[in-house]
Write a protein that holds these residues in place. Structure first.
Motif, PDB file in Angstrom:
ATOM      1  N   LEU A 250       0.800  -1.221   0.000  1.00  0.00           N
ATOM      2  CA  LEU A 250       0.000   0.000   0.000  1.00  0.00           C
ATOM      3  C   LEU A 250       0.833   1.273   0.000  1.00  0.00           C
ATOM      4  N   MET A 251       2.084   1.185   0.425  1.00  0.00           N
ATOM      5  CA  MET A 251       2.938   2.364   0.554  1.00  0.00           C
ATOM      6  C   MET A 251       3.958   2.419  -0.582  1.00  0.00           C
ATOM      7  N   PRO A 252       4.086   3.563  -1.263  1.00  0.00           N
ATOM      8  CA  PRO A 252       5.119   3.686  -2.300  1.00  0.00           C
ATOM      9  C   PRO A 252       6.513   3.489  -1.719  1.00  0.00           C
ATOM     10  N   VAL A 253       7.434   3.106  -2.594  1.00  0.00           N
ATOM     11  CA  VAL A 253       8.815   2.890  -2.169  1.00  0.00           C
ATOM     12  C   VAL A 253       9.660   4.093  -2.564  1.00  0.00           C
ATOM     13  N   ALA A 254      10.708   4.343  -1.786  1.00  0.00           N
ATOM     14  CA  ALA A 254      11.639   5.432  -2.069  1.00  0.00           C
ATOM     15  C   ALA A 254      12.724   4.957  -3.022  1.00  0.00           C
ATOM     16  N   VAL A 255      13.272   5.881  -3.790  1.00  0.00           N
ATOM     17  CA  VAL A 255      14.340   5.572  -4.749  1.00  0.00           C
ATOM     18  C   VAL A 255      15.559   6.401  -4.364  1.00  0.00           C
ATOM     19  N   SER A 256      16.662   5.754  -4.061  1.00  0.00           N
ATOM     20  CA  SER A 256      17.837   6.454  -3.543  1.00  0.00           C
ATOM     21  C   SER A 256      18.693   7.078  -4.631  1.00  0.00           C
ATOM     22  N   ASP A 257      18.699   6.487  -5.847  1.00  0.00           N
ATOM     23  CA  ASP A 257      19.572   6.990  -6.911  1.00  0.00           C
ATOM     24  C   ASP A 257      18.935   6.699  -8.260  1.00  0.00           C
ATOM     25  N   ARG A 258      18.350   7.725  -8.868  1.00  0.00           N
ATOM     26  CA  ARG A 258      17.637   7.524 -10.127  1.00  0.00           C
ATOM     27  C   ARG A 258      18.566   7.476 -11.337  1.00  0.00           C
ATOM     28  N   SER A 259      19.834   7.688 -11.140  1.00  0.00           N
ATOM     29  CA  SER A 259      20.779   7.533 -12.243  1.00  0.00           C
ATOM     30  C   SER A 259      21.267   6.096 -12.360  1.00  0.00           C
ATOM     31  N   ASP A 260      20.960   5.268 -11.368  1.00  0.00           N
ATOM     32  CA  ASP A 260      21.352   3.870 -11.385  1.00  0.00           C
ATOM     33  C   ASP A 260      20.279   3.075 -12.142  1.00  0.00           C
ATOM     34  N   PRO A 261      20.638   2.400 -13.241  1.00  0.00           N
ATOM     35  CA  PRO A 261      19.624   1.717 -14.053  1.00  0.00           C
ATOM     36  C   PRO A 261      18.819   0.670 -13.295  1.00  0.00           C
ATOM     37  N   LYS A 262      19.413   0.051 -12.282  1.00  0.00           N
ATOM     38  CA  LYS A 262      18.684  -0.959 -11.524  1.00  0.00           C
ATOM     39  C   LYS A 262      17.832  -0.326 -10.423  1.00  0.00           C
ATOM     40  N   LEU A 263      18.403   0.611  -9.669  1.00  0.00           N
ATOM     41  CA  LEU A 263      17.646   1.240  -8.595  1.00  0.00           C
ATOM     42  C   LEU A 263      16.475   2.056  -9.141  1.00  0.00           C
ATOM     43  N   SER A 264      16.630   2.596 -10.340  1.00  0.00           N
ATOM     44  CA  SER A 264      15.521   3.360 -10.925  1.00  0.00           C
ATOM     45  C   SER A 264      14.332   2.468 -11.255  1.00  0.00           C
ATOM     46  N   HIS A 265      14.543   1.153 -11.262  1.00  0.00           N
ATOM     47  CA  HIS A 265      13.416   0.238 -11.442  1.00  0.00           C
ATOM     48  C   HIS A 265      12.328   0.473 -10.399  1.00  0.00           C
ATOM     49  N   LEU A 266      12.708   0.972  -9.240  1.00  0.00           N
ATOM     50  CA  LEU A 266      11.725   1.148  -8.165  1.00  0.00           C
ATOM     51  C   LEU A 266      10.703   2.227  -8.498  1.00  0.00           C
ATOM     52  N   ASP A 267      11.056   3.211  -9.331  1.00  0.00           N
ATOM     53  CA  ASP A 267      10.042   4.138  -9.830  1.00  0.00           C
ATOM     54  C   ASP A 267       9.018   3.377 -10.665  1.00  0.00           C
ATOM     55  N   GLY A 268       9.505   2.424 -11.442  1.00  0.00           N
ATOM     56  CA  GLY A 268       8.591   1.585 -12.208  1.00  0.00           C
ATOM     57  C   GLY A 268       7.714   0.737 -11.316  1.00  0.00           C
ATOM     58  N   LEU A 269       8.261   0.288 -10.196  1.00  0.00           N
ATOM     59  CA  LEU A 269       7.454  -0.475  -9.246  1.00  0.00           C
ATOM     60  C   LEU A 269       6.283   0.363  -8.745  1.00  0.00           C
ATOM     61  N   ASN A 270       6.532   1.612  -8.406  1.00  0.00           N
ATOM     62  CA  ASN A 270       5.436   2.469  -7.954  1.00  0.00           C
ATOM     63  C   ASN A 270       4.362   2.603  -9.031  1.00  0.00           C
ATOM     64  N   TYR A 312      18.119   9.403 -17.978  1.00  0.00           N
ATOM     65  CA  TYR A 312      17.708   8.490 -19.049  1.00  0.00           C
ATOM     66  C   TYR A 312      17.491   7.063 -18.544  1.00  0.00           C
ATOM     67  N   ALA A 313      18.087   6.735 -17.395  1.00  0.00           N
ATOM     68  CA  ALA A 313      17.855   5.414 -16.813  1.00  0.00           C
ATOM     69  C   ALA A 313      16.373   5.161 -16.587  1.00  0.00           C
ATOM     70  N   GLY A 314      15.616   6.213 -16.350  1.00  0.00           N
ATOM     71  CA  GLY A 314      14.172   6.077 -16.164  1.00  0.00           C
ATOM     72  C   GLY A 314      13.349   6.546 -17.342  1.00  0.00           C
ATOM     73  N   THR A 315      13.781   7.619 -18.001  1.00  0.00           N
ATOM     74  CA  THR A 315      12.933   8.208 -19.040  1.00  0.00           C
ATOM     75  C   THR A 315      12.889   7.388 -20.321  1.00  0.00           C
ATOM     76  N   HIS A 316      13.737   6.354 -20.439  1.00  0.00           N
ATOM     77  CA  HIS A 316      13.652   5.536 -21.660  1.00  0.00           C
ATOM     78  C   HIS A 316      12.531   4.505 -21.573  1.00  0.00           C
ATOM     79  N   TRP A 317      11.802   4.429 -20.420  1.00  0.00           N
ATOM     80  CA  TRP A 317      10.771   3.391 -20.316  1.00  0.00           C
ATOM     81  C   TRP A 317       9.611   3.724 -19.381  1.00  0.00           C
TER      82      TRP A 317
END
Length: 338
Positions: A250-270, A312-317
């Motif tokens: 129920l609670m969104p997750v925080a993302v510590s580093d959006r330039s990291d291609p793997k950690l930015s996956h968590l924005d996709g999780l939300n 771009y780690a996030g904006t490409h998808w």
């Protein structure tokens, strides 16, 4: 926002680098720039993300036919979705060395692209050649998915590209649009075999550090599609996480580093959680509906700012998942959002 997403998608499909290549070479002759192997889906960082972006453009045209820049979108899709280019993409999949290329995630997105193209072609004649050009590759991947399901005794539950439930959800959309009864029958049978007896899903184990899907919520979305309302209610009662663990979803997750291609996956999780809650809301127990509704809005608020701006780690998808989350909701969720 739709116009912003369209601009991002157009920029992505025309951006050849950086490019993450997943390519098994069997000889020196296999060494070539990505556009040689993939004349259609070579932009937007990797193959499946390029398919994401093509789907996003078709989806935006379906939602907003008079969108700002709509003619630029149509011209771009005319150039990219050409029969000879898509035939080359199909030829790549026909290589023995490409038997598992993009399985199952890329397959699922290609099927979803074709489903969207078929739907749009019923209202927009400009889309008819796109769906015709995509059809041979979609046919191949649909049959390949059927064959894979026949030998896959166990599902992949991790919330990354290998997730089994997400691929089956997307495949069902294609099976409905074509229609493709054999694919639907195979998906329904495998969904029951893989997930029908799941009990007390351990939501406390989510999320994994680089997951962009909730394995449990995507599984629930799939089972909602293959079970009728009464059957799903019974399944959910057995499947739902133990008391105290539901809050993990129920609670969104925080993302510590959006330039990291793997950690930015968590924005996709939300964003994908928002999509899941939207699809599930009308079939959930009454006491869970307000929580699901709020969770959807909270996850959207957390993810949307990063869908079309930032690294771009996030904006490409990410814009594709944002569009799924905002445009595929139950009637109850749509009403509450307005």
């Amino acid at each position: 926002m739709a116009a912003r997403f369209a601009r991002v998608a157009l920029e992505n499909i025309q951006r050849p680098y950086p490019c993450k290549v997943d390519h098994l070479m069997t000889s020196a002759d296999d060494l070539a720039p990505p556009a040689v192997h993939h004349p259609v889906f070579h932009g937007s960082y990797d193959w499946h993300s390029s398919v994401h972006m093509h789907w996003l453009l078709v989806r935006l045209l379906a939602l907003f036919p008079d969108l700002e820049g709509a003619e630029s979108i149509r011209e771009a899709l005319d150039r990219r979705l050409r029969p000879e280019a898509l035939a080359a993409e199909r030829d790549y999949f026909a290589r023995p060395s490409a038997a598992t290329f993009e399985r199952p995630y890329g397959w699922a997105w290609l099927l979803r692209l074709q489903a969207e193209s078929i739907d749009l072609a019923q209202r927009d004649a400009r889309a008819v050649p796109w769906s015709a050009a995509c059809a041979p590759l979609a046919d191949l991947l649909a049959m390949r998915l059927i064959d894979y399901m026949a030998i896959a005794d166990f599902p992949v539950r991790t919330g990354t590209h290998f997730n089994s439930a997400f691929a089956l959800v997307m495949a069902l959309d294609y099976a409905h649009a074509l229609p493709h009864p054999a694919l639907r029958q195979a998906v329904v049978a495998r969904a029951h075999g893989w997930f029908g007896r799941d009990r007390r899903y351990p939501a406390r184990y989510e999320p994994g550090g680089d997951e962009f899907l909730s394995g449990g919520l995507v599984e629930a979305v799939l089972m909602r599609q293959v079970l009728d309302g009464c059957g799903f209610a019974e399944w959910w009662e057995q499947f739902s996480p133990p008391a105290g663990e539901l809050g993990q979803w129920l609670m969104p997750v925080a993302v510590s580093d959006r330039s990291d291609p793997k950690l930015s996956h968590l924005d996709g999780l939300n964003l994908s959680r928002a999509w899941c809650w939207g699809r599930l809301e009308s079939s959930l127990p009454a006491d869970l509906v307000p929580l699901a509704r709020q969770a959807r809005l909270d996850h959207l608020a957390a993810g949307l700012p990063h869908a079309a701006a930032g690294d771009y780690a996030g904006t490409h998808w990410l814009a594709s998942f944002a569009t799924l989350a905002m445009s595929e909701v139950s009637q109850a969720a749509a009403t509450s959002a307005t």
